[in-house]
Design a protein around this motif. Sequence first.
Motif, PDB file in Angstrom:
ATOM      1  N   UNK A 135       0.827  -1.209   0.000  1.00 44.16           N
ATOM      2  CA  UNK A 135       0.000   0.000   0.000  1.00 44.16           C
ATOM      3  C   UNK A 135       0.860   1.258   0.000  1.00 44.16           C
ATOM      4  N   UNK A 136       1.937   1.262   0.769  1.00 43.32           N
ATOM      5  CA  UNK A 136       2.812   2.434   0.818  1.00 43.32           C
ATOM      6  C   UNK A 136       3.491   2.662  -0.535  1.00 43.32           C
ATOM      7  N   UNK A 137       3.947   1.574  -1.167  1.00 43.30           N
ATOM      8  CA  UNK A 137       4.583   1.700  -2.486  1.00 43.30           C
ATOM      9  C   UNK A 137       3.585   2.218  -3.518  1.00 43.30           C
ATOM     10  N   UNK A 138       2.363   1.724  -3.434  1.00 44.56           N
ATOM     11  CA  UNK A 138       1.351   2.180  -4.386  1.00 44.56           C
ATOM     12  C   UNK A 138       1.054   3.669  -4.208  1.00 44.56           C
ATOM     13  N   UNK A 139       0.932   4.120  -2.961  1.00 44.82           N
ATOM     14  CA  UNK A 139       0.686   5.543  -2.716  1.00 44.82           C
ATOM     15  C   UNK A 139       1.863   6.404  -3.193  1.00 44.82           C
ATOM     16  N   UNK A 140       3.095   5.924  -2.936  1.00 42.06           N
ATOM     17  CA  UNK A 140       4.268   6.693  -3.374  1.00 42.06           C
ATOM     18  C   UNK A 140       4.330   6.796  -4.905  1.00 42.06           C
ATOM     19  N   UNK A 141       4.076   5.685  -5.565  1.00 45.86           N
ATOM     20  CA  UNK A 141       4.102   5.687  -7.027  1.00 45.86           C
ATOM     21  C   UNK A 141       2.978   6.550  -7.594  1.00 45.86           C
ATOM     22  N   UNK A 142       1.800   6.496  -6.955  1.00 46.23           N
ATOM     23  CA  UNK A 142       0.683   7.324  -7.419  1.00 46.23           C
ATOM     24  C   UNK A 142       1.001   8.810  -7.259  1.00 46.23           C
ATOM     25  N   UNK A 143       1.656   9.173  -6.158  1.00 50.50           N
ATOM     26  CA  UNK A 143       2.026  10.565  -5.932  1.00 50.50           C
ATOM     27  C   UNK A 143       3.023  11.041  -6.987  1.00 50.50           C
ATOM     28  N   UNK A 144       4.031  10.201  -7.285  1.00 52.22           N
ATOM     29  CA  UNK A 144       5.007  10.568  -8.326  1.00 52.22           C
ATOM     30  C   UNK A 144       4.323  10.702  -9.685  1.00 52.22           C
ATOM     31  N   UNK A 145       3.407   9.797  -9.955  1.00 56.35           N
ATOM     32  CA  UNK A 145       2.689   9.858 -11.233  1.00 56.35           C
ATOM     33  C   UNK A 145       1.856  11.128 -11.344  1.00 56.35           C
ATOM     34  N   UNK A 146       1.187  11.530 -10.237  1.00 56.05           N
ATOM     35  CA  UNK A 146       0.402  12.762 -10.248  1.00 56.05           C
ATOM     36  C   UNK A 146       1.295  13.979 -10.463  1.00 56.05           C
ATOM     37  N   UNK A 147       2.484  14.004  -9.831  1.00 54.15           N
ATOM     38  CA  UNK A 147       3.399  15.129 -10.032  1.00 54.15           C
ATOM     39  C   UNK A 147       3.863  15.209 -11.485  1.00 54.15           C
ATOM     40  N   UNK A 148       4.182  14.071 -12.057  1.00 55.43           N
ATOM     41  CA  UNK A 148       4.575  14.068 -13.470  1.00 55.43           C
ATOM     42  C   UNK A 148       3.440  14.560 -14.367  1.00 55.43           C
ATOM     43  N   UNK A 149       2.242  14.109 -14.073  1.00 51.47           N
ATOM     44  CA  UNK A 149       1.099  14.540 -14.893  1.00 51.47           C
ATOM     45  C   UNK A 149       0.874  16.048 -14.781  1.00 51.47           C
TER      46      UNK A 149
END
Length: 224
Positions: free
Chosen positions: A107-121
């Motif tokens: 869950x923590x990895x998924x949240x971290x990856x989602x946050x990075x993806x949102x910043x890139x977007x």
Amino acid sequence: MLRATVRTLNLSNRICNQNNFNISHSELNIQSIRRWRYRRPLELGTSKSKLFRIPEHPEPNIDELKELKRLNDEYRTKVKSIRTYFREEKHKRDEAMLLKPQSIKDDADFERISKINDEWNQGIAKMREARLNAERIAMQQEIKWQLEKQREYEEEQRRIIDELVLKEKEAAKSFIVRENFDEALDLALKNISDFNYAIDFEGNMYKGRQGEAKKSFEIESELE
């Protein structure tokens, strides 16, 4: 045909010797010579000598057939067992994946990856918006320039048309119309122009059918 084959082999052997290829004549003959055998064409059908001939089939060996059947049955049984084993293993793995709960680390990895993806977007969206604004401004400037060129062209065409209209109006004053037809006719009768003339070998011009001779310098002055 055999003579042509031998001639070809001799030529090939000579070429190999010139290029220092280590190929013996016997090896070359074994690889190149093929015996030609006459075959009956298919369109002639079966020959009369073989029309009613029945080929002899050897009797099968009973022990050999039994052994082949046993080996075939054993092979099929083993393949079926392997397939069943793989199917059961896949079914167990699918059930384990469905029943396995997702860990906190995942869950923590998924949240971290989602946050990075949102910043890139968001960064890409800002870059895209800036690029679209620049393209929009450039397109507006291009449209303004095209409109300005079109306006200048229309003004130039209007000016040329006005000049042509003025010239035609000035030239229309000398046109012969119904009102001044009699006056133009009297003027033409009073000033008769005769374009018939002749020139002799000395350069003298004789105008009209009965005209007086004029010298060459007078002709040149009139032409000027």
